[in-house]
Design an enzyme around this catalytic site. Structure first.
Site, PDB file in Angstrom:
ATOM      1  N   ASN A   1       0.920  -1.164   0.015  1.00 26.50           N
ATOM      2  CA  ASN A   1      -0.017   0.152  -0.009  1.00 26.50           C
ATOM      3  C   ASN A   1       0.805   1.310  -0.201  1.00 26.50           C
ATOM      4  O   ASN A   1       0.385   2.211  -0.626  1.00 26.50           O
ATOM      5  CB  ASN A   1      -0.911  -0.272   1.071  1.00 26.50           C
ATOM      6  CG  ASN A   1      -2.134  -0.891   0.828  1.00 26.50           C
ATOM      7  OD1 ASN A   1      -3.122  -0.539   0.253  1.00 26.50           O
ATOM      8  ND2 ASN A   1      -2.070  -1.988   1.648  1.00 26.50           N
TER       9      ASN A   1
ATOM     10  N   ILE B   1      -3.140   2.173  17.744  1.00 24.63           N
ATOM     11  CA  ILE B   1      -2.688   3.511  18.153  1.00 24.63           C
ATOM     12  C   ILE B   1      -3.167   4.247  19.438  1.00 24.63           C
ATOM     13  O   ILE B   1      -4.323   4.037  19.699  1.00 24.63           O
ATOM     14  CB  ILE B   1      -3.370   4.684  17.088  1.00 24.63           C
ATOM     15  CG1 ILE B   1      -2.986   4.115  15.571  1.00 24.63           C
ATOM     16  CG2 ILE B   1      -3.146   6.112  17.243  1.00 24.63           C
ATOM     17  CD1 ILE B   1      -1.474   4.647  15.246  1.00 24.63           C
TER      18      ILE B   1
ATOM     19  N   HIS C   1      -8.645  -1.369   5.794  1.00 26.66           N
ATOM     20  CA  HIS C   1      -8.884  -2.437   6.333  1.00 26.66           C
ATOM     21  C   HIS C   1      -9.359  -3.447   5.303  1.00 26.66           C
ATOM     22  O   HIS C   1     -10.093  -2.909   4.473  1.00 26.66           O
ATOM     23  CB  HIS C   1      -9.905  -2.367   7.507  1.00 26.66           C
ATOM     24  CG  HIS C   1     -10.269  -3.570   8.190  1.00 26.66           C
ATOM     25  ND1 HIS C   1      -9.581  -4.130   9.152  1.00 26.66           N
ATOM     26  CD2 HIS C   1     -11.432  -4.253   7.864  1.00 26.66           C
ATOM     27  CE1 HIS C   1     -10.086  -5.335   9.489  1.00 26.66           C
ATOM     28  NE2 HIS C   1     -11.183  -5.587   8.797  1.00 26.66           N
TER      29      HIS C   1
HETATM   30  C1  GRF Z   1      -3.398  -4.625   4.009  1.00 25.98           C
HETATM   31  O1  GRF Z   1      -4.299  -5.618   3.457  1.00 25.98           O
HETATM   32  C2  GRF Z   1      -4.432  -3.590   4.541  1.00 25.98           C
HETATM   33  O2  GRF Z   1      -5.703  -3.602   4.592  1.00 25.98           O
HETATM   34  C3  GRF Z   1      -3.932  -4.262   6.126  1.00 25.98           C
HETATM   35  O3  GRF Z   1      -2.765  -4.647   6.161  1.00 25.98           O
HETATM   36  C4  GRF Z   1      -2.337  -5.188   4.892  1.00 25.98           C
HETATM   37  C5  GRF Z   1      -1.391  -4.172   4.462  1.00 25.98           C
HETATM   38  O4  GRF Z   1      -0.627  -4.811   3.374  1.00 25.98           O
HETATM   39  N1  GRF Z   1      -4.344  -3.153   7.125  1.00 25.98           N
HETATM   40  P1  GRF Z   1       0.685  -4.080   2.728  1.00 25.98           P
HETATM   41  O5  GRF Z   1       1.748  -4.104   3.722  1.00 25.98           O
HETATM   42  O6  GRF Z   1       0.455  -2.563   2.546  1.00 25.98           O
HETATM   43  O7  GRF Z   1       1.220  -4.669   1.665  1.00 25.98           O
END
Ligand code: GRF
Length: 196
Positions: free
Chosen positions: A13, A92, A108
């Site tokens: 992400n 947090i 999420h």
């Molecule tokens: C994602 O699926 C997000 O929704 C969750 O943790 C995961 C993180 O994935 N909170 P990445 O580390 O960004 O690949």
């Protein structure tokens, strides 16, 4: 808009947000990455694109408050406007919540309030539902309970494996998160203007 991305793991992400900024979809700057895990791949990703990154371990502090104060010191250095949680596995605490009230966002991998918690994808898959989703929301004192900013449904097919579902969900996350951040920021600014 200066962003600090908090992560604990892979960091896909983070990369998607970085890419969306390059493409002008998200008008922001990722000023730093904060990570609580020494070997997390997100640190490598940040390094590759020259985003400053910090590994901060809770175990090195006397309390969660002290740990979060140390984080706040870093955020102040970069004049951070928003904290963007992207796979950050710690809850947090009040120190960050007080300083960044209404300015901490999380993604999420489920359609909240369905499948809260750490294993949103696995829980949906195990429950055998025909659809799950992705949610971007504000962070408050609870776990995955803050105000929803944007969410999208993701189908679960009978032929899906956990891996294929994960892949489909991540693809939606990567598209939804930049859009949600931009939208939230824009709405907040419009509200502020109206109140002047
Ligand atoms: C994602 O699926 C997000 O929704 C969750 O943790 C995961 C993180 O994935 N909170 P990445 O580390 O960004 O690949």
């Amino acid at each position: 808009m200066n962003l600090a991305v908090f992560a604990s793991g892979n960091g896909s992400n983070f990369s998607a947000l970085y890419q969306a900024i390059q493409e002008g979809i998200l008008k922001a700057h990722i000023s730093c990455v904060i990570c609580d895990k020494k070997d997390a791949y997100v640190l490598e990703r940040a390094k590759q694109v020259s985003v400053p990154y910090y590994h901060i371990a809770l175990s090195e502090y006397d309390s969660k408050e002290a740990y979060e104060k140390a984080i706040l010191d870093i955020l102040a250095l970069y004049h951070i406007d928003y904290i963007i949680l992207a796979g950050y596995m710690k809850i947090i605490g009040q120190t960050l919540l007080d300083e960044y009230s209404q300015r901490i966002l999380n993604i999420h991998p489920a359609y909240l309030p369905e499948f809260k918690g750490k294993q949103g994808i696995l829980d949906a898959f195990s429950a055998g539902v025909s659809q799950t989703g992705v949610t971007v929301h504000l962070v408050d004192e609870g776990i995955d309970t803050g105000e929803i900013i944007l969410q999208e449904r993701v189908p679960v097919f009978e032929t899906d494996t956990l891996e294929s579902l994960e892949e489909r969900i991540h693809a939606v996350e990567h598209r939804l998160y930049p859009k949600a951040i931009q939208m939230y920021y824009q709405n907040k600014r419009n509200d502020e203007r109206r109140n002047v």
